[in-house]
Design an enzyme around this catalytic site. Structure first.
Site, PDB file in Angstrom:
ATOM      1  N   LYS A   1       0.852  -1.204   0.000  1.00 16.89           N
ATOM      2  CA  LYS A   1       0.000   0.000   0.000  1.00 16.89           C
ATOM      3  C   LYS A   1       0.878   1.241   0.000  1.00 16.89           C
ATOM      4  O   LYS A   1       2.032   1.213   0.457  1.00 16.89           O
ATOM      5  CB  LYS A   1      -0.957   0.020   1.206  1.00 16.89           C
ATOM      6  CG  LYS A   1      -0.296   0.103   2.593  1.00 16.89           C
ATOM      7  CD  LYS A   1       0.027   1.496   3.059  1.00 16.89           C
ATOM      8  CE  LYS A   1       0.821   1.489   4.372  1.00 16.89           C
ATOM      9  NZ  LYS A   1       1.582   2.684   4.639  1.00 16.89           N
TER      10      LYS A   1
ATOM     11  N   SER B   1      -0.313  -6.439   4.910  1.00 15.01           N
ATOM     12  CA  SER B   1      -0.953  -7.068   3.760  1.00 15.01           C
ATOM     13  C   SER B   1      -0.813  -8.589   3.840  1.00 15.01           C
ATOM     14  O   SER B   1      -1.748  -9.326   3.500  1.00 15.01           O
ATOM     15  CB  SER B   1      -0.319  -6.521   2.474  1.00 15.01           C
ATOM     16  OG  SER B   1      -1.082  -6.872   1.372  1.00 15.01           O
TER      17      SER B   1
ATOM     18  N   ASP C   1      -2.913  -0.989   9.824  1.00 12.06           N
ATOM     19  CA  ASP C   1      -3.128  -1.016   8.368  1.00 12.06           C
ATOM     20  C   ASP C   1      -3.811  -2.303   7.894  1.00 12.06           C
ATOM     21  O   ASP C   1      -4.151  -2.413   6.710  1.00 12.06           O
ATOM     22  CB  ASP C   1      -1.779  -0.904   7.627  1.00 12.06           C
ATOM     23  CG  ASP C   1      -1.220   0.507   7.676  1.00 12.06           C
ATOM     24  OD1 ASP C   1      -2.010   1.461   7.843  1.00 12.06           O
ATOM     25  OD2 ASP C   1       0.012   0.653   7.560  1.00 12.06           O
TER      26      ASP C   1
END
Ligand code: C5P
Length: 293
Positions: free
Chosen positions: A8, A103, A135
């Site tokens: 990201k 992620s 995140d």
């Protein structure tokens, strides 16, 4: 089962205040990149699970993928889970402001939920994700989005128009997110200033988007990271010499620039590579219509 775990970037990041729980409140517009890690889930005959990572330094029990597997197998106590070999293939640099670990965790949550048939809802995955890292919820959701709170309150935005992305970071530099946040002074905090960026995305206005990056004030954490690491100032200057407008992602040290033209992006990537940086030439993921062309 193969699951993609994209990096990201923060197209804009404003830190608005310090919280009682030790975290900071933020406003950030996020986007995903083609640069990705991959998680492979393969059946194994023995019961339980085993974890492998292509980067030896990230193969331990503190890897978020390991922690996801341990947590999910713990909460499904009593159920016989099919044996699984979990392999993580890393491409996203670690501690680089690119959300690689988050992620990977999101990919593990989705992948193991399906592989083990746990039937956890998206809301439940989001809740577990929030515990693992600020995140992770965004990485579960993906797309172009505005994140608020600690990063877990998400509002989808229209897809960022397709761009090539030149991504560069000083060779061998890793920054601890906690340290960069820890160096914030009260003077750095303030009300969010992402209006231009959000309008540019809502109106799909490339010129306004260009203005946003040309303004050079996209990320509150940039001045903090730069004052601790002067090499980042040099990287930014070298980026500007390529005629692109760089912005820092997350808590750094990665800088990126969006670019409409592939050849311009490739020339900038070569120049930064020659200057000795670690460089990736990739693209934004949200504008799927463009990618099908
Ligand atoms: O949530 P995550 O584990 O990624 O955060 C790492 C560290 O970054 C936190 O321990 C905290 O020091 C800092 N942080 C913060 N405010 C946020 C996100 C992260 O202060 N919104």
């Amino acid at each position: 089962m193969k699951i993609r775990a994209p990096a990201k970037i923060n197209l804009g990041l404003n830190i608005t205040g310090r919280r009682q729980d030790g975290y900071h409140d933020l406003h950030s517009v996020m986007e995903q990149l083609s640069l990705s890690d991959y998680l492979l889930l393969q059946p194994q005959r023995e019961r339980g699970w085993r974890f492998f990572c292509s980067e030896p330094a990230l193969s331990g029990k503190d890897n978020l993928v390991y922690r996801v597997a341990a947590y999910l197998s713990k909460i499904s106590k009593g159920r016989e889970l099919p044996g699984v070999r979990i392999s993580l293939y890393k491409s996203i640099p670690r501690a680089a402001g690119l959300g690689g670990g988050s992620s990977d965790a999101a990919a593990a949550l989705k992948g193991l939920n399906s592989f083990w048939d746990l039937k956890l809802s998206s809301e439940e995955l989001m809740e577990i994700g929030t515990i693992l890292g600020s995140d992770v919820p965004y990485c579960l959701q993906g797309g172009t989005a505005l994140a608020r709170g600690r990063g877990e309150k998400l509002e989808p935005l229209p897809a960022l128009p397709f761009h090539w992305v030149v991504l560069a970071l000083p060779l061998g530099m890793h920054l601890s997110t906690a340290e960069v946040y820890g160096a914030l002074k009260p003077a750095h905090l303030g009300s969010p200033r992402l209006g231009t960026l959000i309008t540019a995305i809502r109106d799909q206005n490339r010129e306004l988007l260009h203005e946003w990056f040309a303004g050079g004030m996209t990320n509150t954490l940039e001045v903090v990271a730069m004052s601790k690491h002067p090499r980042l100032q040099l990287l930014k200057e070298q980026f500007i010499h390529t005629d692109l407008y760089p912005a820092m992602s997350g808590s750094g040290p990665s800088f990126f620039a969006l670019c409409k033209n592939f050849f311009t992006a490739r020339a900038a990537a070569s120049a930064l590579h020659e200057a000795g940086h670690r460089v990736f030439l990739c693209w934004t993921l949200s504008d799927l219509s463009k990618q099908k062309e």
